[in-house]
Every structure is written in C-alpha cells, then in structure tokens.
Design a protein around this motif. Structure first.
Motif, PDB file in Angstrom:
ATOM      1  N   SER A  26       0.857  -1.173   0.000  1.00 52.10           N
ATOM      2  CA  SER A  26       0.000   0.000   0.000  1.00 52.10           C
ATOM      3  C   SER A  26       0.897   1.228   0.000  1.00 52.10           C
ATOM      4  CB  SER A  26      -0.883  -0.014   1.240  1.00 52.10           C
ATOM      5  OG  SER A  26      -1.598   1.186   1.366  1.00 52.10           O
ATOM      6  N   ASP A  27       0.462   2.287  -0.657  1.00 48.55           N
ATOM      7  CA  ASP A  27       1.292   3.493  -0.668  1.00 48.55           C
ATOM      8  C   ASP A  27       1.295   4.154   0.706  1.00 48.55           C
ATOM      9  OD1 ASP A  27      -0.630   6.099  -0.808  1.00 48.55           O
ATOM     10  OD2 ASP A  27      -1.559   4.392  -1.834  1.00 48.55           O
ATOM     11  N   TYR A  28       2.231   5.045   0.899  1.00 51.00           N
ATOM     12  CA  TYR A  28       2.481   5.672   2.198  1.00 51.00           C
ATOM     13  C   TYR A  28       1.251   6.405   2.741  1.00 51.00           C
ATOM     14  CZ  TYR A  28       4.743   8.744   5.612  1.00 51.00           C
ATOM     15  OH  TYR A  28       5.094   9.418   6.753  1.00 51.00           O
ATOM     16  N   ARG A  29       0.632   7.289   1.922  1.00 52.46           N
ATOM     17  CA  ARG A  29      -0.521   8.087   2.391  1.00 52.46           C
ATOM     18  C   ARG A  29      -1.696   7.184   2.778  1.00 52.46           C
ATOM     19  NH1 ARG A  29      -1.396  13.336   1.873  1.00 52.46           N
ATOM     20  NH2 ARG A  29      -3.581  13.069   1.319  1.00 52.46           N
ATOM     21  N   THR A  30      -1.990   6.207   1.954  1.00 50.50           N
ATOM     22  CA  THR A  30      -3.106   5.306   2.244  1.00 50.50           C
ATOM     23  C   THR A  30      -2.850   4.531   3.533  1.00 50.50           C
ATOM     24  OG1 THR A  30      -3.550   5.072  -0.126  1.00 50.50           O
ATOM     25  CG2 THR A  30      -4.481   3.398   1.339  1.00 50.50           C
ATOM     26  N   THR A  31      -1.629   4.051   3.711  1.00 51.98           N
ATOM     27  CA  THR A  31      -1.292   3.299   4.926  1.00 51.98           C
ATOM     28  C   THR A  31      -1.379   4.186   6.159  1.00 51.98           C
ATOM     29  OG1 THR A  31       0.194   1.958   3.579  1.00 51.98           O
ATOM     30  CG2 THR A  31       0.414   1.757   5.962  1.00 51.98           C
ATOM     31  N   TYR A  32      -0.977   5.444   6.022  1.00 50.39           N
ATOM     32  CA  TYR A  32      -1.044   6.392   7.149  1.00 50.39           C
ATOM     33  C   TYR A  32      -2.492   6.560   7.619  1.00 50.39           C
ATOM     34  CZ  TYR A  32      -1.048  10.872   9.577  1.00 50.39           C
ATOM     35  OH  TYR A  32      -1.242  11.874  10.490  1.00 50.39           O
ATOM     36  N   PHE A  33      -3.403   6.848   6.694  1.00 49.89           N
ATOM     37  CA  PHE A  33      -4.803   7.048   7.079  1.00 49.89           C
ATOM     38  C   PHE A  33      -5.454   5.734   7.509  1.00 49.89           C
ATOM     39  CE2 PHE A  33      -4.010  10.871   4.512  1.00 49.89           C
ATOM     40  CZ  PHE A  33      -4.371  11.832   5.456  1.00 49.89           C
ATOM     41  N   ALA A  34      -5.013   4.631   6.950  1.00 49.90           N
ATOM     42  CA  ALA A  34      -5.520   3.323   7.364  1.00 49.90           C
ATOM     43  C   ALA A  34      -5.092   3.000   8.795  1.00 49.90           C
ATOM     44  CB  ALA A  34      -5.026   2.246   6.409  1.00 49.90           C
ATOM     45  N   ALA A  35      -3.875   3.376   9.172  1.00 45.14           N
ATOM     46  CA  ALA A  35      -3.404   3.141  10.551  1.00 45.14           C
ATOM     47  C   ALA A  35      -4.255   3.919  11.547  1.00 45.14           C
ATOM     48  CB  ALA A  35      -1.939   3.523  10.677  1.00 45.14           C
ATOM     49  N   GLN A  36      -4.605   5.150  11.196  1.00 47.28           N
ATOM     50  CA  GLN A  36      -5.480   5.936  12.071  1.00 47.28           C
ATOM     51  C   GLN A  36      -6.840   5.259  12.230  1.00 47.28           C
ATOM     52  OE1 GLN A  36      -5.691   9.808  10.226  1.00 47.28           O
ATOM     53  NE2 GLN A  36      -3.965  10.571  11.424  1.00 47.28           N
ATOM     54  N   LEU A  37      -7.415   4.846  11.110  1.00 47.32           N
ATOM     55  CA  LEU A  37      -8.730   4.211  11.148  1.00 47.32           C
ATOM     56  C   LEU A  37      -8.690   2.865  11.876  1.00 47.32           C
ATOM     57  CD1 LEU A  37     -11.689   4.370  10.364  1.00 47.32           C
ATOM     58  CD2 LEU A  37     -11.075   3.442   8.115  1.00 47.32           C
ATOM     59  N   ALA A  38      -7.604   2.121  11.714  1.00 46.71           N
ATOM     60  CA  ALA A  38      -7.461   0.828  12.402  1.00 46.71           C
ATOM     61  C   ALA A  38      -7.474   1.027  13.914  1.00 46.71           C
ATOM     62  CB  ALA A  38      -6.171   0.137  11.963  1.00 46.71           C
ATOM     63  N   LEU A  39      -6.766   2.041  14.410  1.00 44.64           N
ATOM     64  CA  LEU A  39      -6.758   2.310  15.852  1.00 44.64           C
ATOM     65  C   LEU A  39      -8.138   2.762  16.327  1.00 44.64           C
ATOM     66  CD1 LEU A  39      -3.294   4.030  16.420  1.00 44.64           C
ATOM     67  CD2 LEU A  39      -4.036   1.779  17.190  1.00 44.64           C
ATOM     68  N   LYS A  40      -8.810   3.584  15.544  1.00 46.95           N
ATOM     69  CA  LYS A  40     -10.148   4.031  15.930  1.00 46.95           C
ATOM     70  C   LYS A  40     -11.120   2.855  15.999  1.00 46.95           C
ATOM     71  CE  LYS A  40      -9.646   8.697  14.102  1.00 46.95           C
ATOM     72  NZ  LYS A  40     -10.074   9.636  13.041  1.00 46.95           N
ATOM     73  N   ARG A  41     -10.998   1.922  15.073  1.00 50.38           N
ATOM     74  CA  ARG A  41     -11.870   0.744  15.087  1.00 50.38           C
ATOM     75  C   ARG A  41     -11.597  -0.148  16.292  1.00 50.38           C
ATOM     76  NH1 ARG A  41     -12.540  -1.585   8.938  1.00 50.38           N
ATOM     77  NH2 ARG A  41     -13.694   0.197   8.127  1.00 50.38           N
ATOM     78  N   MET A  42     -10.392  -0.070  16.820  1.00 45.57           N
ATOM     79  CA  MET A  42     -10.043  -0.842  18.020  1.00 45.57           C
ATOM     80  C   MET A  42     -10.443  -0.082  19.291  1.00 45.57           C
ATOM     81  SD  MET A  42      -6.274  -2.200  16.833  1.00 45.57           S
ATOM     82  CE  MET A  42      -5.900  -2.953  18.427  1.00 45.57           C
ATOM     83  N   ASP A  43     -11.155   1.037  19.125  1.00 48.28           N
ATOM     84  CA  ASP A  43     -11.592   1.906  20.235  1.00 48.28           C
ATOM     85  C   ASP A  43     -10.426   2.555  20.956  1.00 48.28           C
ATOM     86  OD1 ASP A  43     -14.314   1.596  19.778  1.00 48.28           O
ATOM     87  OD2 ASP A  43     -14.419  -0.203  21.013  1.00 48.28           O
ATOM     88  N   TRP A  44      -9.397   2.908  20.220  1.00 50.28           N
ATOM     89  CA  TRP A  44      -8.270   3.639  20.773  1.00 50.28           C
ATOM     90  C   TRP A  44      -8.440   5.117  20.442  1.00 50.28           C
ATOM     91  CZ3 TRP A  44      -3.106   1.450  22.139  1.00 50.28           C
ATOM     92  CH2 TRP A  44      -3.191   0.099  22.467  1.00 50.28           C
ATOM     93  N   VAL A  45      -7.866   5.978  21.267  1.00 54.01           N
ATOM     94  CA  VAL A  45      -7.883   7.413  21.045  1.00 54.01           C
ATOM     95  C   VAL A  45      -6.544   7.813  20.431  1.00 54.01           C
ATOM     96  CG1 VAL A  45      -8.008   9.670  22.175  1.00 54.01           C
ATOM     97  CG2 VAL A  45      -9.435   7.786  22.989  1.00 54.01           C
ATOM     98  N   LEU A  46      -6.583   8.558  19.335  1.00 50.21           N
ATOM     99  CA  LEU A  46      -5.341   9.039  18.726  1.00 50.21           C
ATOM    100  C   LEU A  46      -4.772  10.156  19.590  1.00 50.21           C
ATOM    101  CD1 LEU A  46      -6.324   9.198  14.949  1.00 50.21           C
ATOM    102  CD2 LEU A  46      -5.058   7.420  16.137  1.00 50.21           C
ATOM    103  N   THR A  47      -3.500  10.054  19.930  1.00 57.32           N
ATOM    104  CA  THR A  47      -2.855  11.064  20.767  1.00 57.32           C
ATOM    105  C   THR A  47      -1.855  11.918  19.987  1.00 57.32           C
ATOM    106  OG1 THR A  47      -1.178   9.467  21.463  1.00 57.32           O
ATOM    107  CG2 THR A  47      -3.117   9.730  22.890  1.00 57.32           C
ATOM    108  N   LYS A  48      -1.326  11.385  18.896  1.00 58.08           N
ATOM    109  CA  LYS A  48      -0.393  12.136  18.066  1.00 58.08           C
ATOM    110  C   LYS A  48      -0.442  11.542  16.672  1.00 58.08           C
ATOM    111  CE  LYS A  48       4.404  13.627  17.728  1.00 58.08           C
ATOM    112  NZ  LYS A  48       5.738  13.562  18.344  1.00 58.08           N
TER     113      LYS A  48
END
Length: 156
Positions: A42-64
């Motif tokens: 996966s390209d860099y930008r897509t993986t970056y936004f996917a990592a954010q969404l993956a954490l949100k789906r796990m009910d995690w809060v993004l801190t940085k």
C-alpha cells in the motif's frame, strides 16, 4: 553413603538444567525492545490514514498523528482489574511508517503498558516484547486496507 548423596546431588543439579534454558537472559529481559515490523502493499498516504482508522476501530484514542513524520500514536481505555485491587491498566501504541517504494510501506509498532495502583508508589511503564495487541493492530490495519480507506486530497 557419601557417594549416594553426591550422586543424588549431581542428578538434581543436572535435572534443573532444562528449566534454566527457558528463562530469558538479562539482555533479553532488560534490553531494548525492538518494534514489530511488517510491510504492506500500500502506498504511504493510504497506509497512514488506514493506521489511524485501524486504531479508531479498536476503540483507541489518537494522541499524536503526523503525516510528514509517519507517526500515529494512540492510547487504549483504562481497564480496571477488579473492584477490590485498585489496579488500573492502560496501553499506548507507537506506530511508525516508512515508505519502501511507491507501492509498499513498512509499519513498525511498539506497545507500552502502564499499570497504576495495587499499592505501588506510581505508575509503571514498560514496553511489551510480545502481546496479542500487536497481532490485533496488524489484522485491523490489513482489514482497513482491504476494504479501502478514504484518503483526503492533498491539494485541498
């Protein structure tokens, strides 16, 4: 009689050798914990936004979160062991992205565990070498990438 005692002592000494081999060495136990690394197609930008969404789906809060630096950090909810112990546990995750080429991104993850209470003077913080949350995050990231993630247009 002395020979029998020496023989039994030697047998007992050699019998315990197998169990000592399974113990971690001091460098394994107290040394630097290396991140878990996987490469995604996966390209860099897509993986970056996917990592954010993956954490949100796990009910995690993004801190940085920083696209240019390839950083996505988050924290879990605080979990209480039980009502009587007073011990609370929370996990934090550090995700680092590195562009391998136009179609591949390397994702490295470090997981930390903080424990507070249980008659301790303060919270403990330790980096975890092994934990099921590593596999859970990578599975969630893989699922988000397979489903497709909305990537904002950089021009807007």
């Amino acid at each position: 009689m002395k020979r029998l005692i020496l023989l039994l002592g030697a047998v007992l000494l050699l019998t315990g050798c197998d169990s000592l081999e399974s113990l971690p060495t001091p460098s394994e136990r107290y040394g630097k914990v290396e991140p878990k690394v996987r490469t995604f197609e996966s390209d860099y930008r897509t993986t970056y936004f996917a990592a954010q969404l993956a954490l949100k789906r796990m009910d995690w809060v993004l801190t940085k979160s920083a696209l240019a630096q390839g950083i996505v950090n988050g924290r879990s909810a605080v979990h209480s062991e039980n009502a009587f112990s007073g011990q609370n546990r929370q996990y934090t995750i550090e995700v680092r992205l590195n562009e391998v080429d136009d179609r591949h991104t390397e994702v490295s993850v470090l997981l930390h565990e903080q424990i507070e209470g249980d008659f301790q003077a303060g919270a403990t913080d330790r980096t975890l070498r092994e934990h099921g949350l590593y596999d859970s995050f990578y599975a969630s990231l893989d699922q988000v990438l397979r489903e497709g993630v909305p990537v904002p247009d950089p021009e807007k």
